[in-house]
Design an enzyme around this catalytic site. Structure first.
Site, short mmCIF file in Angstrom:
data_model
loop_
_atom_site.label_atom_id
_atom_site.label_comp_id
_atom_site.label_asym_id
_atom_site.label_seq_id
_atom_site.Cartn_x
_atom_site.Cartn_y
_atom_site.Cartn_z
N THR A 170 0.83 -1.19 0.00
CA THR A 170 0.00 0.00 0.00
C THR A 170 0.87 1.24 0.00
O THR A 170 2.05 1.20 0.35
CB THR A 170 -0.90 0.06 1.25
OG1 THR A 170 -0.11 0.41 2.39
CG2 THR A 170 -1.62 -1.25 1.47
N ASP A 171 0.28 2.36 -0.37
CA ASP A 171 0.93 3.63 -0.08
C ASP A 171 0.68 3.94 1.40
O ASP A 171 -0.10 3.27 2.09
CB ASP A 171 0.40 4.74 -1.00
CG ASP A 171 1.44 5.82 -1.24
OD1 ASP A 171 2.35 5.97 -0.41
OD2 ASP A 171 1.34 6.52 -2.27
N TYR A 172 1.33 4.96 1.88
CA TYR A 172 1.41 5.28 3.31
C TYR A 172 0.01 5.42 3.93
O TYR A 172 -0.73 6.33 3.60
CB TYR A 172 2.19 6.59 3.46
CG TYR A 172 2.76 6.88 4.82
CD1 TYR A 172 4.11 6.66 5.08
CD2 TYR A 172 1.97 7.39 5.83
CE1 TYR A 172 4.64 6.96 6.33
CE2 TYR A 172 2.49 7.69 7.07
CZ TYR A 172 3.83 7.47 7.32
OH TYR A 172 4.37 7.77 8.56
N THR A 173 -0.35 4.51 4.81
CA THR A 173 -1.62 4.48 5.56
C THR A 173 -2.86 4.49 4.67
O THR A 173 -3.93 4.94 5.09
CB THR A 173 -1.72 5.65 6.58
OG1 THR A 173 -1.81 6.89 5.89
CG2 THR A 173 -0.54 5.65 7.53
#
Length: 748
Positions: free
Chosen positions: A292-295
């Site tokens: 995933t991208d950040y959070t």
């Protein structure tokens, strides 16, 4: 620890180490797929559920001004075997310490992956990716990524979060700077080149790093150009414009793929089964792992797609998303979801398998410290060889937008030269955004590059004139005086590095602050001006284009930017860059792209009721593919090998390109097509090939392109990718606007 654990723990570690290393070949040899599968099966069989989910967990290490640090709770999770990877951790000493914790202080000793955003260089910084793409030289771009990968690997990294391959036709979007512009074909070529540069031919080569193609998908088409915003589009447009660069990177071997922050047609990308299951895994048969991208997993709650963290984790793992970056929701939620039989443990196993396979391919089980060579780090980082390559790439990325009366190149013997502008003596802004481990103090400024180039008798005067984004005009008088006393004023203007990149959206595309006013004030002196642009996106510079006699687009050129710009300014190198994105006349024209559709009422200057603006021309200020040279190229004898072909046939298109000027130069010969009538309408032009050639004065070269089914096909009314019978136009030229035309027919 009780007596039983004191006895059992060493036995488990020894047995696991034996299991992992059994039959492992020596360095440089390869594990077969069967051997990797066997080792992964064996390791999975002894992992607890929490240890499995740990492999799906990616946390950050904080690289701060005082050095590398890691949060205590993260380090404890590493010791518990509940972290599979860390990012923002580099240098040999630091990563070795962290790896030692994972390998020697955990039950199973599974090595960590270390990742980082190595976007356009690690310590030796190259031009931003949009600038690299302006070279239209995929081999050169591959070499830039190779250097970046070698430096990153030498500093203890295994994995880069690049290439960013999002197509965009809205330069307001800050991440325009990280990609390859507006065209899917050019973007696909560059995506493949960057992937091959980072990964080489063999991941077990410890001088390479895993590539991550991002952001899947359509992240470059947010409403209003605002980062993270909603994306709505047809499946046809998604497949024809936005997906091809991803497929090209995966075909080139990209090991991992990153999800996007945006939603696509109502479903956030991180939980989007259409993207992840249907396209990525079923259609494309992707064998690497997704991150995933950040959070972005918990952000699905804010999107309104998941009701809570448990629901978000469930929807992500069901969508075949393997690794959770930073949120910790997988670690928190997945074990309970499995125990409650809300998801099968097989979902966890398939994701763990993909990640462990990559660790085996990298050779980390074989030798977890193989990226921890301090001597190599010292030799590789910012080497003279790497700096020379950065200078070469920066030169090739520069686009000559205007050169009235052949003002450029300037003579090195110029007596008095004024260097003016907020970016002229800036080391920091040359870095651009996402500049890895780059340091401003390593960079050669434009002012220094000019001083390195001119004769010893040249009087160089520097005045800042104004700040980048300030309303203060206090420096104008000094700038005007310096210009009035000089023969030529080189004015270095543009954006700050932080004005492009993630979350850096601009609603206006003109020069920020009072920089245009500074240009006007200097112009009033009558001194000849050369404008050097630094920026991370196409700008709306219509006044500048009308009033400044020479303009160089240099993007953010990196570590050797000043020397490279001076090479062009003073003629030691002939500019050959071409625009990878259209420059609009005004911000009100965007989104703008060359490969638009025809309307039922195309622009007609003699008819008001056509598709036009009342207050500005329809045409681009500088079209896609545009760029001048210090010599002149002429195109002639466009030829199409056959008048007609079958739907499975192909034609050769040839053209003669002549250098009719007085200098050796490089030209990017570009091939475009148009399918005149289809079951769905087609763009007015589509790039389908290009070749960069070098010609001496008076030299002619015949350039040949092949057009076959793979370049003529499109998604028809039934969403089948086919070649339809009908008439095709062919266009060849030095940009998308100034072309020769030919044609052929496809028959049943």
């Amino acid at each position: 620890m009780n007596a039983f654990k004191k006895i059992l723990y060493p036995m488990v570690v020894i047995w696991t180490a034996t299991l992992i290393s059994a039959s492992t070949p020596a360095l440089g040899q390869h594990l077969t797929e069967q051997e990797i599968n066997h080792k992964v099966d064996s390791l999975l069989s002894i992992m607890t559920l929490e240890e499995k989910v740990g492999q799906l967990t990616l946390f950050t290490s904080d690289m701060t001004s005082t050095g590398p640090t890691i949060r205590d709770n993260y380090l404890e999770l590493v010791r518990e075997g509940k972290v599979g990877a860390l990012f923002n951790a580099f240098t040999v000493d630091y990563t070795r310490k962290l790896q030692k914790t994972a390998v020697e202080e955990t039950r199973l000793g599974i090595p960590l992956l270390f990742g980082f955003d190595v976007i356009h260089g690690f310590r030796t910084i190259f031009p931003i990716p949009l600038g690299e793409t302006a070279s239209w030289d995929p081999e050169l771009v591959r070499e830039a990524s190779r250097v970046a990968g070698r430096e990153a690997a030498a500093s203890g990294l295994h994995w880069t979060f690049a290439p960013m391959v999002d197509v965009t036709n809205d330069p307001r979007w800050g991440r325009t700077s990280e990609g390859s512009g507006e065209d899917p074909y050019l973007g696909s070529v560059m995506a493949a080149a960057r992937t091959r540069g980072f990964q080489g031919d063999d991941l077990s080569d410890h001088q390479t790093v895993m590539a991550t193609v991002k952001h899947f998908a359509a992240y470059g088409a947010p409403e209003g150009g605002r980062d993270y915003n909603t994306v709505n589009m047809s499946e046809r447009r998604l497949r024809e414009i936005y997906l091809p660069p991803f497929k090209a990177a995966l075909d080139a071997g990209a090991s991992t793929i990153m999800t996007a922050f945006n939603e696509l047609n109502g479903v956030p990308a991180t939980g989007n089964k259409f993207l992840m299951n249907k396209i990525l895994h079923e259609e494309w048969d992707f064998s690497g792992f997704t991150v995933t991208d950040y959070t972005s997993i918990p952000e699905m709650i804010t999107h309104g797609y998941a009701k809570d963290g448990r629901d978000a984790a469930l929807k992500s793992i069901e969508a075949n998303v393997d690794m959770d970056m930073q949120s910790g929701l997988y670690l928190e939620q997945l074990p309970e979801l499995v125990r409650n039989e809300e998801i099968p443990e097989g979902y966890i196993n398939r994701s763990v398998r993909r990640i462990l396979e990559m660790k085996y391919r990298l050779g980390l089980f074989e030798d977890p410290y193989r990226y921890s060579d301090a001597g190599r780090e010292k030799r590789e980082i910012l080497s003279e060889e790497n700096r020379a390559k950065a200078r070469e790439v920066a030169r090739e990325s520069i686009v000559l937008l205007k050169n009235e009366n052949d003002l450029l190149p300037l003579p090195k013997e110029v007596e008095k030269l004024a260097v003016i502008g907020p970016l002229a003596d800036s080391q920091e802004h040359l870095l651009g955004n996402w500049s890895g481990a780059g340091r401003a103090e390593d960079n050669v400024t434009v002012l220094q590059g000019i001083k390195n180039k001119v004769s010893g008798d040249t009087d160089v005067t520097y005045v800042k004139g104004a700040d980048i984004n300030s309303s203060s005009r206090e420096g104008f008088d000094a700038a005007v005086k310096a210009a009035r006393d000089a023969e030529v004023a080189v004015m270095v203007v543009g954006e700050a590095r932080e004005m492009s990149g993630e979350a850096s959206v601009r609603a206006h595309l003109d020069l920020p602050g009072v920089q245009q006013e500074l240009l006007k004030a200097v112009k009033e002196t009558g001194t000849t001006i050369v404008m050097v642009l630094m920026n991370g996106r196409p700008l709306a510079i219509e006044w500048e284009a009308q009033n400044i006699p020479a303009i160089l687009e240099t993007w953010f050129a990196g570590t050797e930017g000043g020397n490279a710009i001076a090479d062009i300014l003073f003629g030691d190198d002939n500019p050959s860059g071409k625009l990878p994105a259209t420059f609009p006349r005004t911000m009100g024209m965007v989104p703008y792209h060359y490969n638009h559709k025809m309307t039922g009422r195309p622009f007609d200057p003699n008819n008001s009721y056509t598709s036009r603006y009342l207050d500005v021309e329809n045409s681009a200020l500088y079209p896609f593919g545009y760029g001048l040279s210090y010599t002149t190229f002429e195109y002639d004898n466009l030829s199409v090998s056959r008048d007609s072909i079958g739907v499975a046939g192909s034609v050769n298109v040839t053209v003669d390109v002549m250098n009719i000027g007085e200098r050796t130069g490089e030209e990017v010969v570009q091939l475009y097509i148009r399918d005149l009538v289809g079951s769905v309408t087609r763009p007015v032009k589509e790039l389908k090939g290009f070749e960069k050639i070098q010609l001496d004065p008076g030299e002619t070269q015949t350039v040949s392109f092949n057009l076959g089914p793979e370049k003529l096909a499109f998604y028809n009314i039934d969403m089948e990718k086919v070649v339809e019978p009908g008439e095709f136009k062919v266009f060849v030229g030095g940009n998308s606007q100034d072309v020769l035309e030919g044609g052929f027919t496809v028959v049943d």
